[in-house]
Design an enzyme around this catalytic site. Structure first.
Site, PDB file in Angstrom:
ATOM      1  N   GLU A 295      -8.638   0.330  -3.213  1.00  0.00           N
ATOM      2  CA  GLU A 295      -9.608   0.277  -1.843  1.00  0.00           C
ATOM      3  C   GLU A 295     -10.359   1.343  -1.966  1.00  0.00           C
ATOM      4  OE1 GLU A 295      -7.205   0.572   1.660  1.00  0.00           O
ATOM      5  OE2 GLU A 295      -6.274  -1.352   1.144  1.00  0.00           O
TER       6      GLU A 295
ATOM      7  N   HIS B  20      -3.823  -4.778   7.637  1.00  0.00           N
ATOM      8  CA  HIS B  20      -3.716  -3.458   8.585  1.00  0.00           C
ATOM      9  C   HIS B  20      -3.010  -3.676  10.002  1.00  0.00           C
ATOM     10  CE1 HIS B  20      -5.444   0.365  10.256  1.00  0.00           C
ATOM     11  NE2 HIS B  20      -5.971   0.587   9.031  1.00  0.00           N
ATOM     12  N   GLY B  21      -2.150  -2.854   9.982  1.00  0.00           N
ATOM     13  CA  GLY B  21      -1.117  -2.606  11.309  1.00  0.00           C
ATOM     14  C   GLY B  21      -0.472  -3.825  11.245  1.00  0.00           C
TER      15      GLY B  21
ATOM     16  N   ARG C 241       2.816  18.851   2.214  1.00  0.00           N
ATOM     17  CA  ARG C 241       3.107  19.980   1.579  1.00  0.00           C
ATOM     18  C   ARG C 241       2.327  20.415   0.640  1.00  0.00           C
ATOM     19  NH1 ARG C 241       8.434  21.670   3.610  1.00  0.00           N
ATOM     20  NH2 ARG C 241       8.255  21.131   5.783  1.00  0.00           N
TER      21      ARG C 241
ATOM     22  N   ARG D 201      -9.649   8.016  -0.974  1.00  0.00           N
ATOM     23  CA  ARG D 201     -10.659   8.304  -0.172  1.00  0.00           C
ATOM     24  C   ARG D 201     -11.447   9.169  -0.907  1.00  0.00           C
ATOM     25  NH1 ARG D 201      -9.851   7.594   5.395  1.00  0.00           N
ATOM     26  NH2 ARG D 201     -11.211   9.226   5.731  1.00  0.00           N
TER      27      ARG D 201
ATOM     28  N   HIS E 221      -5.617   3.550  -1.614  1.00  0.00           N
ATOM     29  CA  HIS E 221      -6.932   3.941  -1.066  1.00  0.00           C
ATOM     30  C   HIS E 221      -7.352   5.263  -1.708  1.00  0.00           C
ATOM     31  CE1 HIS E 221      -9.726   4.270   2.727  1.00  0.00           C
ATOM     32  NE2 HIS E 221     -10.358   4.438   1.635  1.00  0.00           N
TER      33      HIS E 221
ATOM     34  N   HIS F 262       0.651   5.953   2.263  1.00  0.00           N
ATOM     35  CA  HIS F 262       1.658   6.812   2.855  1.00  0.00           C
ATOM     36  C   HIS F 262       2.681   7.610   2.194  1.00  0.00           C
ATOM     37  CE1 HIS F 262      -0.358   5.081   6.612  1.00  0.00           C
ATOM     38  NE2 HIS F 262      -0.102   3.877   5.857  1.00  0.00           N
TER      39      HIS F 262
ATOM     40  N   GLY G 106       1.329  -1.548   4.542  1.00  0.00           N
ATOM     41  CA  GLY G 106       1.654  -0.192   4.025  1.00  0.00           C
ATOM     42  C   GLY G 106       2.565   0.453   5.118  1.00  0.00           C
ATOM     43  N   HIS G 107       1.948   0.862   6.013  1.00  0.00           N
ATOM     44  CA  HIS G 107       2.782   1.544   6.973  1.00  0.00           C
ATOM     45  C   HIS G 107       4.116   1.208   7.638  1.00  0.00           C
ATOM     46  CE1 HIS G 107       3.461   3.791  10.808  1.00  0.00           C
ATOM     47  NE2 HIS G 107       2.970   4.644  10.401  1.00  0.00           N
TER      48      HIS G 107
ATOM     49  N   GLU H 185     -10.937  -9.468   3.112  1.00  0.00           N
ATOM     50  CA  GLU H 185      -9.639  -9.111   3.579  1.00  0.00           C
ATOM     51  C   GLU H 185     -10.126  -8.855   5.359  1.00  0.00           C
ATOM     52  OE1 GLU H 185      -7.385  -5.797   2.193  1.00  0.00           O
ATOM     53  OE2 GLU H 185      -6.588  -5.370   4.186  1.00  0.00           O
TER      54      GLU H 185
ATOM     55  N   ARG I  39      -7.588  12.807   0.904  1.00  0.00           N
ATOM     56  CA  ARG I  39      -6.572  13.107   1.996  1.00  0.00           C
ATOM     57  C   ARG I  39      -4.972  12.727   1.497  1.00  0.00           C
ATOM     58  NH1 ARG I  39      -7.642  10.012   7.449  1.00  0.00           N
ATOM     59  NH2 ARG I  39      -9.085  11.292   7.534  1.00  0.00           N
TER      60      ARG I  39
ATOM     61  N   THR J 130      -7.030   6.542  10.245  1.00  0.00           N
ATOM     62  CA  THR J 130      -6.902   5.386   9.130  1.00  0.00           C
ATOM     63  C   THR J 130      -8.049   4.599   9.361  1.00  0.00           C
ATOM     64  OG1 THR J 130      -5.632   3.616   8.421  1.00  0.00           O
ATOM     65  CG2 THR J 130      -5.682   3.866  10.779  1.00  0.00           C
ATOM     66  N   THR J 131      -8.378   3.653   8.240  1.00  0.00           N
ATOM     67  CA  THR J 131      -9.582   2.940   8.408  1.00  0.00           C
ATOM     68  C   THR J 131      -9.688   2.213   9.699  1.00  0.00           C
ATOM     69  OG1 THR J 131      -8.935   2.396   6.034  1.00  0.00           O
ATOM     70  CG2 THR J 131     -10.950   1.189   7.041  1.00  0.00           C
TER      71      THR J 131
ATOM     72  N   ASN K 245       0.740  -1.189  -0.007  1.00  0.00           N
ATOM     73  CA  ASN K 245       0.009  -0.033  -0.141  1.00  0.00           C
ATOM     74  C   ASN K 245       0.945   1.253  -0.189  1.00  0.00           C
ATOM     75  OD1 ASN K 245      -1.395   2.286   1.138  1.00  0.00           O
ATOM     76  ND2 ASN K 245      -2.767   0.709   1.518  1.00  0.00           N
TER      77      ASN K 245
HETATM   78  N1  PXP Z   1      -5.881  -2.890   4.527  1.00  0.00           N
HETATM   79  C1  PXP Z   1      -6.933  -2.014   4.308  1.00  0.00           C
HETATM   80  C2  PXP Z   1      -8.277  -2.386   4.007  1.00  0.00           C
HETATM   81  C3  PXP Z   1      -6.375  -0.573   4.835  1.00  0.00           C
HETATM   82  O1  PXP Z   1      -7.398   0.309   4.751  1.00  0.00           O
HETATM   83  C4  PXP Z   1      -5.193  -0.282   4.896  1.00  0.00           C
HETATM   84  C5  PXP Z   1      -4.711   1.076   5.626  1.00  0.00           C
HETATM   85  O2  PXP Z   1      -4.901   1.884   4.472  1.00  0.00           O
HETATM   86  C6  PXP Z   1      -4.121  -1.374   4.979  1.00  0.00           C
HETATM   87  C7  PXP Z   1      -4.745  -2.894   4.639  1.00  0.00           C
HETATM   88  C8  PXP Z   1      -2.687  -1.260   5.453  1.00  0.00           C
HETATM   89  O3  PXP Z   1      -2.545  -1.073   6.668  1.00  0.00           O
HETATM   90  P1  PXP Z   1      -1.012  -0.563   7.188  1.00  0.00           P
HETATM   91  O4  PXP Z   1      -0.839   0.581   6.556  1.00  0.00           O
HETATM   92  O5  PXP Z   1      -1.449  -0.554   8.605  1.00  0.00           O
HETATM   93  O6  PXP Z   1      -0.234  -1.651   6.629  1.00  0.00           O
END
Ligand code: PXP
Length: 241
Positions: A70, A191-192, A18, A45, A43, A10, A213-214, A151, A49, A100-101, A7
């Protein structure tokens, strides 16, 4: 073999801080692919954002692997998905003030609405996924909707405060995976997830994709994106089929 989809939201978040031109998500997507990502996720949005419409178009035009989009289940996003034609659409809930979601999509009582929403997407040959909590009722509802993938939201597991809480959340996810598989749903996780907490899934068979992603972008600040993606892709490659 499970695969890693990266993802790049970020990267856009940093650029939008900026309102400038760098860093460029399409460049990050290209680098992630060359470092072993099997796909790229963005994603888009409703509030734009981070990822912008042109990012989605550019990544779709240059992506050598697959693009997953997404999005919220809105008419605007449905039109964009049909125009951009990603390999997969993942429906997520959206709240304006969230960082975040925050949780999974509610599918209960929305089976017909979401089935109808996905129909033109399916008709165009785009695969669909629903981002849901590891709640048996949500999984049953997702099966009734006829989405090919779900997911499972791993955020509660990732954010658990202590060991007991983490084990409880992990157990819910593992049971959710089993239930989904009984319903012939393909399972992605996301996620996470980071380089440590993902190891709990190492011996869990039947996961299609890890959506991350993060943690990758955070590590990339120290070691570079190429290395950060290679490290995660290398881990995922050792996981059970
Ligand atoms: N899956 C979904 C549906 C998400 O919304 C996100 C965050 O954008 C991720 C996965 C990835 O999460 P993370 O950035 O915490 O790895």
């Amino acid at each position: 073999m499970p695969v890693l989809v990266v993802n790049v939201d970020h990267v856009a978040t940093l650029r939008q801080a900026r309102m400038g031109i760098e860093p460029e998500p399409v460049t990050a997507a290209y680098m992630a692919e060359t470092a072993g990502a099997t796909g790229i996720i963005v994603h888009l949005r409703e509030d734009r954002r981070h990822i912008q419409d042109r990012d989605v178009e550019l990544i779709k035009a240059t992506c050598n692997t697959r693009l997953h989009l997404e999005m919220a289940a809105t008419g605007e996003m449905q039109s964009i998905a049909l125009k951009v034609n990603p390999e997969m659409v993942c429906l997520v809930p959206e709240k304006r003030q969230e960082l975040t979601t925050e949780g999974g999509l509610n599918c209960i009582g929305r089976e017909q609405e979401l089935r109808e929403f996905l129909k033109p997407i399916h008709d165009q040959g785009i695969r669909a996924s629903l981002f849901i909590d590891a709640d048996p009722a949500q999984i049953e509802a997702a099966a009734a909707i006829g989405s090919e993938f779900i997911e499972i939201h791993t955020g509660h597991y990732a954010d658990a405060k202590d060991f007991r809480d983490r084990e409880k959340e992990l157990d819910k996810i593992l049971k959710g995976i089993e239930l989904a598989q009984k319903h012939d749903l393909k399972v992605n996780l996301g996620h996470g997830l980071n380089y440590r907490n993902i190891l709990a899934f190492r011996n869990v068979p039947g996961i299609s994709e890890y959506s991350i992603g993060h943690a990758i972008m955070a590590r990339a600040i120290y070691v570079g994106l190429d290395r950060a993606v290679r490290d995660m892709a290398g881990l995922v490659r050792t996981f059970a089929d």
